[in-house]
Design a protein around this motif. Structure first.
Motif, short mmCIF file in Angstrom:
data_model
loop_
_atom_site.label_atom_id
_atom_site.label_comp_id
_atom_site.label_asym_id
_atom_site.label_seq_id
_atom_site.Cartn_x
_atom_site.Cartn_y
_atom_site.Cartn_z
N UNK A 47 0.82 -1.22 0.00
CA UNK A 47 0.00 0.00 0.00
C UNK A 47 0.85 1.26 0.00
N UNK A 48 0.45 2.19 -0.83
CA UNK A 48 1.13 3.47 -0.97
C UNK A 48 0.21 4.56 -0.44
N UNK A 49 0.78 5.50 0.30
CA UNK A 49 -0.04 6.53 0.94
C UNK A 49 -0.86 7.32 -0.07
N UNK A 50 -0.26 7.67 -1.18
CA UNK A 50 -0.97 8.47 -2.18
C UNK A 50 -2.12 7.70 -2.82
N UNK A 51 -1.86 6.43 -3.14
CA UNK A 51 -2.91 5.67 -3.81
C UNK A 51 -4.07 5.39 -2.86
N UNK A 77 2.41 1.97 8.72
CA UNK A 77 1.38 1.93 9.75
C UNK A 77 1.08 3.31 10.33
N UNK A 78 2.04 4.23 10.25
CA UNK A 78 1.83 5.57 10.79
C UNK A 78 0.67 6.28 10.13
N UNK A 79 0.48 6.05 8.84
CA UNK A 79 -0.64 6.70 8.13
C UNK A 79 -1.76 5.72 7.81
N UNK A 80 -1.44 4.42 7.77
CA UNK A 80 -2.44 3.43 7.41
C UNK A 80 -3.43 3.16 8.55
N UNK A 81 -2.91 3.06 9.76
CA UNK A 81 -3.78 2.74 10.89
C UNK A 81 -4.85 3.80 11.17
N UNK A 82 -4.52 5.09 11.07
CA UNK A 82 -5.57 6.09 11.30
C UNK A 82 -6.75 6.00 10.33
N UNK A 83 -6.56 5.32 9.19
CA UNK A 83 -7.66 5.16 8.24
C UNK A 83 -8.66 4.10 8.69
N UNK A 84 -8.26 3.27 9.64
CA UNK A 84 -9.12 2.18 10.10
C UNK A 84 -9.79 2.56 11.41
N UNK A 85 -10.93 1.95 11.66
CA UNK A 85 -11.63 2.19 12.92
C UNK A 85 -10.92 1.46 14.05
N UNK A 86 -10.80 2.10 15.20
CA UNK A 86 -10.14 1.44 16.32
C UNK A 86 -11.13 0.79 17.28
N UNK A 87 -12.42 0.82 16.94
CA UNK A 87 -13.43 0.22 17.82
C UNK A 87 -13.79 -1.19 17.34
#
Length: 282
Positions: A47-51, A77-87
């Protein structure tokens, strides 16, 4: 890719493999956003941040979805994890497949890494687990590295239920036995097979001494011959655990939403149904 998606609104499975943001989305194209309301599974390799940012800004996806982020680096993971729900409700960890699955009733996100360096993998698992607050941990197997097992334990202090699928989980249980304060909220352990009950007994004893005893123990595969073999350990465990349930047959089903496993199986989407069926990736 925007044009392709615009003429395929009934797309159900989509895989992006080694594709750049420039190849996928041309910022100079004036193409309206696309909604893929029938999409069930999405896999993105490397996974690429821009894509990722362009994909989710151009494409609408349904509430029920299974996503694979394959071959993630620690830096991703620094930018990928915030895109996912943590609940999420459940976290499923498999060292054998280098993966962690974060699942809720409608969605599941699978993160995997190809790096098998001990130092990198420990960093990777610590960064992942620090993001979520699930009370349920499903541990298919570990590397049997102290640092790896300790990283799991130290970054999941909120765990209340531990499901064990590995036949060799002694290392993790010994760490918990010697450091029962690591998981102060742990009240239930579920075993996929009746192995190492003497170690489970030690864990139950250590938690009872601490004043935060295990309340439940479930064990599958407890056939008559097995019950006889471990009868003394089972009786001793019962003196420290309020409820002990022994199941003669059966296996532990992973708590994944139906969208993960419905439809035609595909090698691009790695979703296993049972805790002890997790196998190495091809």
């Amino acid at each position: 890719m925007s044009r392709i998606l615009s003429i395929a609104p009934r797309l159900e499975d989509m895989v992006l493999y080694k594709i750049s943001a420039e190849e996928a989305f041309n910022p100079h194209e004036n193409i309206p956003a696309v909604t893929l309301q029938h999409l069930r599974r999405l896999a993105i390799y490397w996974p690429d941040k821009n894509i990722i940012s362009r994909l989710f800004s151009h494409v609408g996806v349904p509430a029920s979805l299974a996503v694979n982020f394959e071959h993630c680096q620690v830096s991703d993971l620094q930018w990928l994890l915030p895109l996912t729900h943590n609940d999420v409700d459940h976290l499923c960890i498999s060292a054998l497949t280098h993966s962690v699955i974060a699942a809720s009733p409608l969605k599941a996100v699978r993160f995997s890494t190809k790096d098998d360096s001990e130092a990198v993998v420990v960093q990777w698992i610590a960064a992942l687990l620090s993001h979520f607050q699930s009370k349920d941990i499903w541990l298919a197997n570990t590397y049997h590295w102290d640092e790896f097992d300790e990283a799991i334990i130290k970054h999941t202090s909120w765990v209340e239920t531990l499901h064990l699928g590995s036949l060799n989980f002694i290392n993790m249980i010994e760490i918990l036995e010697k450091n029962p304060t690591y998981w102060p909220k742990l009240t239930k352990v579920v075993l996929s097979r009746p192995y190492h009950l003497s170690n489970i007994l030690k864990l139950a004893e250590s938690r009872a001494r601490l004043g935060c005893p295990l309340e439940e123990l479930e064990c599958y595969g407890m056939r008559n011959t097995v019950v006889e073999k471990y009868s003394q350990d089972v009786e001793k465990i019962k003196s420290h655990v309020e409820a002990v349930r022994l199941h003669k047959d059966g296996t532990i089903a992973l708590p994944l939403p139906d969208v993960c496993t419905d439809g035609v199986p595909s090698p691009w989407f790695q979703w296993q149904k049972k805790l002890i069926e997790l196998k190495p990736r091809v």
